[in-house]
Design a protein around this motif. Structure first.
Motif, PDB file in Angstrom:
ATOM      1  N   ILE A  39       0.845  -1.193   0.000  1.00  0.00           N
ATOM      2  CA  ILE A  39       0.000   0.000   0.000  1.00  0.00           C
ATOM      3  C   ILE A  39       0.879   1.241   0.000  1.00  0.00           C
ATOM      4  CG2 ILE A  39      -1.716   1.324   1.322  1.00  0.00           C
ATOM      5  CD1 ILE A  39      -2.633  -1.390   2.520  1.00  0.00           C
ATOM      6  N   ALA A  40       0.482   2.242  -0.793  1.00  0.00           N
ATOM      7  CA  ALA A  40       1.169   3.531  -0.791  1.00  0.00           C
ATOM      8  C   ALA A  40       0.222   4.603  -0.273  1.00  0.00           C
ATOM      9  CB  ALA A  40       1.653   3.894  -2.187  1.00  0.00           C
ATOM     10  N   VAL A  41       0.726   5.449   0.601  1.00  0.00           N
ATOM     11  CA  VAL A  41      -0.029   6.593   1.107  1.00  0.00           C
ATOM     12  C   VAL A  41       0.568   7.846   0.479  1.00  0.00           C
ATOM     13  CG1 VAL A  41      -0.810   7.821   3.165  1.00  0.00           C
ATOM     14  CG2 VAL A  41      -0.325   5.355   3.289  1.00  0.00           C
ATOM     15  N   ILE A  42      -0.264   8.644  -0.167  1.00  0.00           N
ATOM     16  CA  ILE A  42       0.226   9.852  -0.832  1.00  0.00           C
ATOM     17  C   ILE A  42      -0.200  11.079  -0.025  1.00  0.00           C
ATOM     18  CG2 ILE A  42       0.049  11.302  -2.890  1.00  0.00           C
ATOM     19  CD1 ILE A  42      -0.052   8.828  -4.579  1.00  0.00           C
ATOM     20  N   CYS A  43       0.788  11.867   0.390  1.00  0.00           N
ATOM     21  CA  CYS A  43       0.555  13.076   1.186  1.00  0.00           C
ATOM     22  C   CYS A  43       1.313  14.251   0.574  1.00  0.00           C
ATOM     23  CB  CYS A  43       1.016  12.855   2.626  1.00  0.00           C
ATOM     24  SG  CYS A  43       0.288  11.443   3.444  1.00  0.00           S
ATOM     25  N   THR A  44       1.304  14.330  -0.734  1.00  0.00           N
ATOM     26  CA  THR A  44       2.071  15.354  -1.452  1.00  0.00           C
ATOM     27  C   THR A  44       1.180  16.543  -1.812  1.00  0.00           C
ATOM     28  OG1 THR A  44       1.547  14.443  -3.621  1.00  0.00           O
ATOM     29  CG2 THR A  44       3.455  13.522  -2.472  1.00  0.00           C
ATOM     30  N   ILE A  59       4.305   5.239  -9.209  1.00  0.00           N
ATOM     31  CA  ILE A  59       4.346   4.093  -8.300  1.00  0.00           C
ATOM     32  C   ILE A  59       3.456   2.954  -8.793  1.00  0.00           C
ATOM     33  CG2 ILE A  59       5.003   5.504  -6.327  1.00  0.00           C
ATOM     34  CD1 ILE A  59       2.149   5.364  -5.318  1.00  0.00           C
ATOM     35  N   VAL A  60       2.381   3.285  -9.483  1.00  0.00           N
ATOM     36  CA  VAL A  60       1.533   2.240 -10.073  1.00  0.00           C
ATOM     37  C   VAL A  60       2.305   1.483 -11.148  1.00  0.00           C
ATOM     38  CG1 VAL A  60      -0.479   1.870 -11.571  1.00  0.00           C
ATOM     39  CG2 VAL A  60      -0.692   3.249  -9.481  1.00  0.00           C
ATOM     40  N   ALA A  61       3.119   2.194 -11.902  1.00  0.00           N
ATOM     41  CA  ALA A  61       3.954   1.550 -12.921  1.00  0.00           C
ATOM     42  C   ALA A  61       4.948   0.582 -12.289  1.00  0.00           C
ATOM     43  CB  ALA A  61       4.696   2.608 -13.736  1.00  0.00           C
ATOM     44  N   CYS A  62       5.236   0.786 -10.996  1.00  0.00           N
ATOM     45  CA  CYS A  62       6.156  -0.106 -10.268  1.00  0.00           C
ATOM     46  C   CYS A  62       5.425  -1.242  -9.560  1.00  0.00           C
ATOM     47  CB  CYS A  62       6.961   0.688  -9.257  1.00  0.00           C
ATOM     48  SG  CYS A  62       8.102   1.878  -9.999  1.00  0.00           S
TER      49      CYS A  62
END
Length: 212
Positions: free
Chosen positions: A149-154, A166-169
């Motif tokens: 899981i990735a959390v994006i806080c940008t 990150i989806v490409a990874c």
């Protein structure tokens, strides 16, 4: 086990609340409960609770109710909480830091394994043993490490670009706190969290009450 094929998103969104209240009952030493008692705690009707649980087999026995520990365990399995998950956080500012310190991660089996940021003053620091790394190396990291899981806080300006990267990874699940709804391809699930939407709803009802 799902009985009726596809389960509506409304049902899935109620399950975590059942799980939470069952956890409270367990901590109180309560062994048995009923749909009526759960209704009083959750605010959902008893019939709604029974219908929701019947989607997965029911778990209760008429006249005897539900075993608290068993039901909580089964709902946890449905939600996938019987597994461990590795999490990264992209953006180590105020929100990213707060999420990295969120105790809910550690009460369940979510492990924040790394954070990423572009601020050189933050790179190399750690939050709960998770190192903040240079965001320029995020693709290299994801190719070398298993992350669930990735959390994006940008900031809004870069969140879509980072999500696509990150989806490409191989990332398939994103918890997004950036102030923009992400558009991802089929096969990637995004939970967009907008704190201001909840605040604005609260403000509406507050003013409605004042008007009354």
């Amino acid at each position: 086990m799902e009985k009726n094929g596809k389960i509506s998103s409304a049902v899935i969104r109620r399950l975590p609340k059942y799980y939470r209240y069952l956890g409270e009952l367990k901590r109180m030493g309560v062994n048995k409960t009923s749909s009526r008692e759960l209704s009083e705690m959750t605010g959902f009707s008893a019939s709604q609770i029974r219908q929701d649980l019947n989607n997965f087999g029911g778990f209760g026995q008429q006249g005897f109710g539900y075993d608290v520990e068993s039901l909580r365990f089964e709902i946890g399995k449905i939600l996938g909480l019987d597994k461990k998950y590795k999490v990264i956080i992209v953006g180590a500012g105020n929100i990213g830091e707060a999420i990295a310190n969120y105790t809910g991660f550690y009460e369940a089996d979510y492990e924040v394994v790394s954070l990423f940021d572009k601020n050189p003053k933050l790179i190399g620091l750690s939050i709960r043993n998770a190192v903040i790394r240079d965001i320029d190396y995020i693709e290299e990291y994801l190719k070398a490490e298993k992350v669930d899981i990735a959390v994006i806080c940008t900031p809004k300006s870069v969140c879509q670009q980072i999500a696509e990267k990150i989806v490409a990874c191989g990332i398939k699940a994103i918890w997004n706190f950036a102030p923009k709804d992400l558009k991802m391809p089929e096969g990637v699930y995004v939970e967009n969290v907008h704190l201001n939407e909840s605040l604005f709803s609260l403000t509406y009802y507050y003013n409605k009450l004042k008007g009354e």
